[in-house]
Design a protein around this motif. Structure first.
Motif: not given
Ligand code: HAM
Length: 420
Positions: A163-169, A173-182, A225-230, A259-264
């Motif tokens: 089982v692989l597990l992750n959070s996409l924010g 928080c994701r837009p901030v990360y997205r920009e950093a990654l870009q 490193d970019y996930l918000c506290d929530a 798929l693009d709809y994922y969050t967290r």
């Protein structure tokens, strides 16, 4: 004229292997049915826009793999490439999401279509069993789904899966990360298509399997490193609940999903015996999808497990499912009148709930007994002319080989008690 073949990338399910597929569908859905999920069935096709908006214009699924068609009435439809958007659409349309009734927990099983490069484990028509828990932001739901999928695979006897597990924010928080990654990706030496992907969906680049790309990704900013506290707190709670249930998982920061709809929460079940098509199932949280398809805010989570790949995984592990013979009693009649009488008895048995079959096609004793053997039936009921005259039928126990007469009038009762 040459005979027709199934279209490229598809295959037929034929006995006896088809029984394994049914058993897998049953095993995957049993834990869901046992956990408050109700059955949902949606059409095999939907308006194209449901998927282009829901799954995402930039995904391979929508941009390359959809089977689209224009109806005679001018509607733009697509064969469904996945189930989540359809199930959410159905829940919204059916008004299942009224306050007080949330979460709405649904499960489904069906055919999906993607115009993919066909290979073992990757088909253009495939089968999923899925589950969606709609309208509630509760880490226990994410955990429940991961635990139930694990239970399903274990009940089937699979062991070599992870089982692989992750959070996409989330949308904070994701837009901030997205920009950093870009920013990071723009400094790399990538081919034109990957550069384009980096602009549209930079997270997908992390998922690139090519070694030269992976080498360059060392040192890339990580979403963790970019996930918000929530998001962090939510993810920790999911991890704690899954751990408490004794389900082992691996944190996989590169798990992005197609798929693009994922969050967290996002997760994938991978099997190590399947080569490159190793994902036997996957899912995650999609808190924004409802709004993307015109509904109210309905934070939700779900998964879909691939039936085809689960069967391949069973085969890779050498697990054979214990599938009981479909037939318990096999009727073999010799002579016109005996056929009529025994056919009547077979009907009676079936109506009494005993699985029974009959030697069709006017075969002789030898051929008919072969059929009886092949059917896997526990008993053969053999009726000849002389038996008929005496009012008996010869009942043969196909396991022990024991054989003896039973009064025709008692046949149904005797078989019911012997099979009980
Ligand atoms: P997905 O990862 O695209 O997710 O598909 C789920 C599973 O379906 C895969 O892990 C795989 O086992 C199987 N599958 C996908 N494509 C193929 C193919 N071409 N041939 C054979 N098997 C395939 C979804 O579909 C999401 N709707 C899951 C979900 C539900 N997320 C939230 N809720």
């Amino acid at each position: 004229m040459s005979t027709f073949q199934a279209p490229k990338g598809t295959y037929d399910l034929l006995p006896p292997r088809s029984a394994t597929f049914l058993a897998v569908r049953e095993a995957i859905s049993a834990p869901l049915r046992n956990s408050g999920y109700g059955y949902v069935e949606t059409p095999g096709f939907e308006n194209v826009e449901l998927f282009s908006r829901g799954v995402g214009e930039s995904t391979d699924i929508v941009s390359k793999e959809m089977y689209t068609l224009t109806t005679k009435g001018g509607d733009q439809l697509a064969l469904r490439p996945e189930g989540t958007a359809s199930v959410l659409r159905a829940a919204l349309q059916g008004n299942l999401h009224k306050a007080g009734l949330l979460p709405v927990k649904l499960w489904y099983s069906g055919s999906y279509y993607r115009y993919e490069r066909a290979q073992k484990g990757r088909y253009r028509h495939f089968s999923q069993v899925g589950a969606e828990a709609i309208g509630s932001e509760d880490p226990a739901l994410d955990a429940e789904l991961i635990i139930l999928a694990d239970q399903a695979y274990r009940t089937l006897g699979l062991r070599n899966f992870r089982v692989l597990l992750n959070s996409l924010g989330d949308k904070e928080c994701r837009p901030v990360y997205r920009e950093a990654l870009q920013g990071f990706l723009r400094g790399l030496d990538l081919d034109a298509e990957t550069v384009r992907r980096a602009e549209i969906n930079p997270l997908r680049v992390l998922d690139d399997k090519r070694e030269d790309v992976q080498k360059q990704l060392v040192g890339a900013p990580m979403l963790r490193d970019y996930l918000c506290d929530a998001c962090k707190a939510y993810h920790e709670e999911v991890r704690a609940l899954v751990t408490a249930a004794g389900v082992a998982f691996e944190d996989d920061e590169k798990l992005v999903r197609g798929l693009d709809y994922y969050t967290r929460t996002t997760f994938e079940f991978v099997h190590d015996g399947l080569g490159s098509q190793s994902a036997v199932g996957g899912g995650g949280r999609y808190d924004g999808l409802s709004e993307m398809i015109g509904g109210p805010s309905l934070p939700s989570v779900g998964w879909a497990l691939g039936v085809d790949r689960t069967v391949l995984a069973l085969e890779a592990e050498g697990v054979t499912l214990d599938i009981p013979a479909a037939t318990s009693v096999f009727g073999v009649a010799l002579g016109e009148e005996a056929r009529r009488v025994l056919f009547g008895k077979v009907t009676e048995l079936r109506r009494a709930g005993v699985a029974a079959d009959f030697a069709f096609g006017g075969k002789g004793l030898k051929g008919a007994m072969k059929d009886a053997n092949r059917s896997g039936a526990r008993f053969a009921a053999v009726l000849g002319e002389r038996d008929l005259a005496e009012g008996v039928v010869q009942l043969k126990d196909m396991q022990s080989g024991e054989q003896g007469p039973v009064a025709l009038t008692d046949l149904v009762d005797v078989l019911r008690s012997r099979l009980a």
